[in-house]
Write a protein that holds these residues in place. Structure first.
Motif, mmCIF file in Angstrom:
data_model
loop_
_atom_site.group_PDB
_atom_site.id
_atom_site.type_symbol
_atom_site.label_atom_id
_atom_site.label_comp_id
_atom_site.label_asym_id
_atom_site.label_seq_id
_atom_site.Cartn_x
_atom_site.Cartn_y
_atom_site.Cartn_z
ATOM 1 N N ARG A 1 0.811 -1.209 0.000
ATOM 2 C CA ARG A 1 0.000 0.000 0.000
ATOM 3 C C ARG A 1 0.848 1.264 0.000
ATOM 4 N N THR B 1 3.297 3.581 -2.938
ATOM 5 C CA THR B 1 2.995 4.811 -3.684
ATOM 6 C C THR B 1 3.681 6.022 -3.065
ATOM 7 N N TYR C 1 -1.759 9.394 -4.392
ATOM 8 C CA TYR C 1 -1.826 8.245 -3.478
ATOM 9 C C TYR C 1 -3.294 8.108 -3.073
ATOM 10 N N TYR D 1 -6.047 5.510 -1.371
ATOM 11 C CA TYR D 1 -6.173 4.267 -0.635
ATOM 12 C C TYR D 1 -7.621 4.043 -0.201
ATOM 13 N N PHE D 2 -7.921 2.771 0.073
ATOM 14 C CA PHE D 2 -9.263 2.316 0.446
ATOM 15 C C PHE D 2 -9.352 2.288 1.976
ATOM 16 N N HIS E 1 -12.656 5.913 -0.354
ATOM 17 C CA HIS E 1 -11.295 6.153 -0.825
ATOM 18 C C HIS E 1 -10.869 7.558 -0.401
ATOM 19 N N CYS F 1 -13.576 11.898 -3.298
ATOM 20 C CA CYS F 1 -13.275 10.805 -4.227
ATOM 21 C C CYS F 1 -14.511 10.306 -4.928
ATOM 22 N N SER G 1 -10.766 6.080 -7.436
ATOM 23 C CA SER G 1 -10.621 4.903 -6.588
ATOM 24 C C SER G 1 -9.253 4.297 -6.855
ATOM 25 N N SER G 2 -9.079 3.049 -6.457
ATOM 26 C CA SER G 2 -7.749 2.443 -6.542
ATOM 27 C C SER G 2 -7.208 2.424 -7.968
ATOM 28 N N SER G 3 -8.075 2.442 -8.965
ATOM 29 C CA SER G 3 -7.573 2.456 -10.353
ATOM 30 C C SER G 3 -6.752 3.696 -10.640
ATOM 31 N N ASN H 1 -4.873 5.168 -8.324
ATOM 32 C CA ASN H 1 -3.696 5.210 -7.464
ATOM 33 C C ASN H 1 -2.437 5.247 -8.329
#
Length: 207
Positions: free
Chosen positions: A62, A65, A74, A76-77, A83, A138, A144-146, A148
């Motif tokens: 995690r 980044t 950066y 994160y979830f 997010h 977010c 979202s994580s895509s 990151n």
DNA sequence: AGAACGATCGACT
DNA sequence: GTCGATCGTTCTA
């Protein structure tokens, strides 16, 4: 389109958190520009800050980044549902970032409204709480994580100084607005770092 | 493999 | 003000 360069992010995290206030966060989504004025930030410094995910240079999948060059996103979830968006700061290898806690929508507001609330009707309560928290920011910007590790010097996600930088008309400057600072939110576990005044926000001056 | 936790939010008293 | 939702990340063993 003009945007902040990598050099802007290559410096002191606390100062950058302060300087980001009033600038415009821009997200390109399916060709449309979504933009918001940044009104609240927090600084997280891995070197000395027990609230930072990379405190003591802790490197995990995690936090990897945070070890990237300055000027990357950066994301994160958290809490199983949300997010949070941050900008990596400091010279590469000093894992630090600025959390974006709130924005005021200035472009693409209808798309942002749909991303936040779907077809539900707009209410005064929803308007007031539209993007005044990191999870809401977010959601409104479809991050979202895509996203990151995204490079903030690209054209999908970046920050600019003025609306003219993205070809939009300027809006009147905010009046009677003051810059405030105080302890960060939700880090009571972080011992002495709990009290660092590293949260910054813009607020209408009280009468 | 299992458990604990979390840079939050929204519903509710 | 309180509290539950919900699950990836991290740590322990």
């Amino acid at each position: 389109m003009a945007r902040l360069s990598r050099e802007f992010y290559n410096g002191d995290t606390v100062e950058i958190a302060r300087r980001l206030l009033g600038k415009y966060l821009v997200r390109r989504l399916d060709g449309e520009l979504l933009a918001g004025r940044i009104t609240e930030t927090e600084a997280y410094v891995g070197r000395c800050d027990k609230a930072c995910h990379a405190y003591g240079y802790k490197k995990t999948p995690r936090t990897s980044t945070l070890f990237m060059a300055p000027g990357h996103a950066y994301i994160y979830f958290i809490y199983g549902m949300y997010h949070c968006l941050n900008f990596v700061t400091e010279p590469e290898g000093e894992p630090s970032a600025v959390l974006i806690r709130a924005i005021q929508p200035v472009a693409g507001a209808d798309t942002m409204r749909r991303l936040r609330f779907g077809d539900a009707p707009m209410t005064a309560y929803r308007r007031k709480n539209f993007s005044n928290g990191p999870g809401k920011v977010c959601k409104a910007l479809s991050l979202s994580s895509s996203e990151n590790k995204m490079d903030l010097t690209g054209d999908t996600l970046f920050v600019c100084d003025t609306l003219a930088d993205i070809g939009l008309p300027e809006i009147p400057p905010a009046e009677h607005e003051i810059l405030r600072c105080g302890p960060r939110i939700g880090i009571d576990y972080a011992e002495e770092a709990r009290d660092f005044p590293w949260r910054f926000w813009l607020e209408k001056e009280e009468t």
